[in-house]
Design a protein around this motif. Structure first.
Motif, short mmCIF file in Angstrom:
data_model
loop_
_atom_site.label_atom_id
_atom_site.label_comp_id
_atom_site.label_asym_id
_atom_site.label_seq_id
_atom_site.Cartn_x
_atom_site.Cartn_y
_atom_site.Cartn_z
N SER A 169 -6.74 3.20 8.02
CA SER A 169 -5.36 2.73 7.82
C SER A 169 -4.85 2.06 9.08
O SER A 169 -5.43 2.18 10.16
CB SER A 169 -4.44 3.90 7.45
OG SER A 169 -4.06 4.63 8.61
N MET A 171 2.72 8.54 2.03
CA MET A 171 1.98 9.24 1.01
C MET A 171 2.90 9.92 0.02
O MET A 171 2.62 9.96 -1.19
CB MET A 171 1.02 10.25 1.65
CG MET A 171 -0.12 9.58 2.40
SD MET A 171 -1.12 10.76 3.33
CE MET A 171 -1.65 11.85 2.05
N ASP A 201 3.77 7.65 -2.44
CA ASP A 201 2.57 7.18 -3.13
C ASP A 201 2.31 5.70 -2.85
O ASP A 201 1.89 4.95 -3.73
CB ASP A 201 2.69 7.42 -4.64
CG ASP A 201 1.32 7.53 -5.31
OD1 ASP A 201 0.34 7.82 -4.60
OD2 ASP A 201 1.23 7.30 -6.53
N ASN A 202 2.54 5.31 -1.60
CA ASN A 202 2.28 3.93 -1.18
C ASN A 202 0.81 3.81 -0.78
O ASN A 202 0.44 3.96 0.38
CB ASN A 202 3.18 3.55 0.00
CG ASN A 202 2.97 2.11 0.44
OD1 ASN A 202 2.19 1.36 -0.18
ND2 ASN A 202 3.66 1.71 1.49
N ARG A 203 -0.04 3.53 -1.76
CA ARG A 203 -1.49 3.53 -1.54
C ARG A 203 -1.95 2.32 -0.74
O ARG A 203 -3.10 2.28 -0.31
CB ARG A 203 -2.21 3.60 -2.88
CG ARG A 203 -1.84 4.84 -3.67
CD ARG A 203 -2.47 4.89 -5.05
NE ARG A 203 -1.75 5.84 -5.89
CZ ARG A 203 -2.07 6.10 -7.14
NH1 ARG A 203 -3.10 5.48 -7.71
NH2 ARG A 203 -1.36 6.98 -7.84
N LYS A 204 -1.09 1.33 -0.54
CA LYS A 204 -1.46 0.19 0.28
C LYS A 204 -1.35 0.51 1.77
O LYS A 204 -1.90 -0.21 2.60
CB LYS A 204 -0.58 -1.01 -0.05
CG LYS A 204 -0.79 -1.55 -1.46
CD LYS A 204 0.06 -2.78 -1.72
CE LYS A 204 -0.18 -3.34 -3.12
NZ LYS A 204 0.64 -4.54 -3.40
N GLN A 215 -3.81 6.53 1.90
CA GLN A 215 -4.07 7.33 0.71
C GLN A 215 -4.44 8.77 1.01
O GLN A 215 -4.15 9.66 0.22
CB GLN A 215 -5.20 6.69 -0.11
CG GLN A 215 -4.86 5.37 -0.76
CD GLN A 215 -6.08 4.76 -1.41
OE1 GLN A 215 -6.87 4.09 -0.76
NE2 GLN A 215 -6.25 5.00 -2.70
N VAL A 274 -3.27 13.86 -0.38
CA VAL A 274 -3.26 12.50 -0.93
C VAL A 274 -1.86 12.22 -1.46
O VAL A 274 -1.01 13.11 -1.52
CB VAL A 274 -4.31 12.31 -2.05
CG1 VAL A 274 -5.70 12.69 -1.54
CG2 VAL A 274 -3.96 13.12 -3.28
N GLY A 275 -1.62 10.98 -1.87
CA GLY A 275 -0.32 10.58 -2.35
C GLY A 275 0.16 11.40 -3.53
O GLY A 275 -0.63 11.99 -4.27
N ASP A 293 -1.52 10.46 -6.88
CA ASP A 293 -2.92 10.05 -6.93
C ASP A 293 -3.80 11.21 -7.37
O ASP A 293 -4.67 11.70 -6.64
CB ASP A 293 -3.35 9.54 -5.55
CG ASP A 293 -4.57 8.62 -5.64
OD1 ASP A 293 -5.18 8.58 -6.72
OD2 ASP A 293 -4.90 7.97 -4.64
#
Length: 324
Positions: free
Chosen positions: A84, A96, A99-102, A105, A239-240, A243
């Motif tokens: 990251s 996270m 839930d900002n997976r960009k 994660q 994790v997020g 997810d």
């Protein structure tokens, strides 16, 4: 959301996998899905990117365990582990929780009730619980401040200050036990603050401190040789918040590694040598309380935690001057 014991998690896992569109629950529960092959992390152009928080990515031990878990679950497809962007722990966890997976994660951090409420926790301590066994990184000039310390009261009376990250749960644990804590948001800056005398003890987990100093390659920093502070502080993969497929994949991979013995091999590979180098059995141990420990912290790794304690011969006796 929290994942409990293997038996108690079945309904949660079934729901998560159903939401992910995976028709594999009954096969997994019966053990029929386990495959010995491992996907190549980079060979498939359709590999799923998995963004690991940069500090964890830069740690061979943490990155190695995540790769082990992902390799144990080939039915989820190939993956590509990605570092990251650099961000402090507080921001990484906020991204996270959103839930900002960009942005990120996966992150391995110590657990707290808030973190387990806001993200998905894989409740398997990644280092067998060793994050809560802390030694002091200090400077050669400050070593005499620690000589003759016999009680936790001595640490307080000598005004030995502890450096910690502002967002780390360890900060509140140390403060709850009556110790002075100096904080900063950036991990690397804490070394600069230690060098300038802002505090005397940069408390680091025994599973990470040897790697920390190898990374620093700086003779200004040494490990204080006589003391250790312990508290229950499991360190999980998070994790997020939404997810579910990735959370289940990591958890399933770790459980498979525990079942087939590769988790123990991982612990031996990354932690046996550092534990021996730190002479843990020859240190005076102060057991601190952690009032923010989540109720299910031991999860399926209770035996692993106990085995690690036996190996380093520490036991569970608290310091007589531990404050409630």
């Amino acid at each position: 959301m929290r994942f409990g014991s293997v038996a108690g998690r079945t309904d949660v896992v079934r729901h998560a996998l159903k939401q992910a569109g995976a028709f594999v629950v009954l096969c997994w529960v019966s053990g029929a899905l386990y495959a010995s092959g491992s996907p190549s992390p980079t060979a498939d152009e359709d590999a799923q990117d998995v963004l690991l928080w940069y500090r964890n990515y830069d740690s061979p031990a943490i990155r190695g365990l995540l790769e082990l878990a992902l390799n144990k679950t080939p039915e989820y497809g190939p993956y590509h582990l990605v570092r990251s962007q650099e961000m402090n722990q507080g921001r990484a966890l906020r991204e996270m929780a959103r839930d900002n997976r960009k942005a990120v994660q996966v992150a391995n951090v110590a657990t707290t009730p808030d973190r387990e409420d806001n993200m998905l926790a894989v409740q398997i301590p990644i280092d067998g619980g060793l994050l809560g066994y802390r030694v002091c990184v200090t400077t050669p000039q400050m070593l005499d401040r620690f000589e003759g310390v016999e009680r936790l009261a001595d640490v307080r009376e000598r005004h030995i200050r502890f450096g910690q990250g502002r967002h780390w749960p360890d900060t509140r644990v140390l403060e709850a036990n009556g110790l002075d804590v100096v904080t900063h948001t950036r991990f690397e800056t804490l070394f600069e603050m230690l060098d300038s005398g802002r505090f005397e003890c940069f408390a680091r987990g025994v599973s990470e401190v040897v790697y920390d100093l190898k990374l620093q390659k700086d003779p200004r920093f040494v490990v204080e040789p006589t003391l250790m502070f312990t508290y229950t502080m499991p360190s999980y993969f998070f994790v997020g918040s939404g997810d579910y497929p990735l959370a289940v994949r990591i958890q399933l991979g770790l459980e498979r590694s525990i079942a087939d013995g590769s988790f123990v091999e991982y612990l031996n590979r990354y932690f046996t040598e550092p534990l021996e180098a730190l002479n843990l059995t020859g240190r005076r141990v102060f057991h601190l309380g952690n009032p923010w420990l989540p109720g299910g912290a031991y999860g399926i790794s209770k035996d692993v935690l106990q085995n690690m304690k036996v190996q380093i011969q520490l036991g569970d006796t608290r310091s007589p001057d531990l404050e409630p």
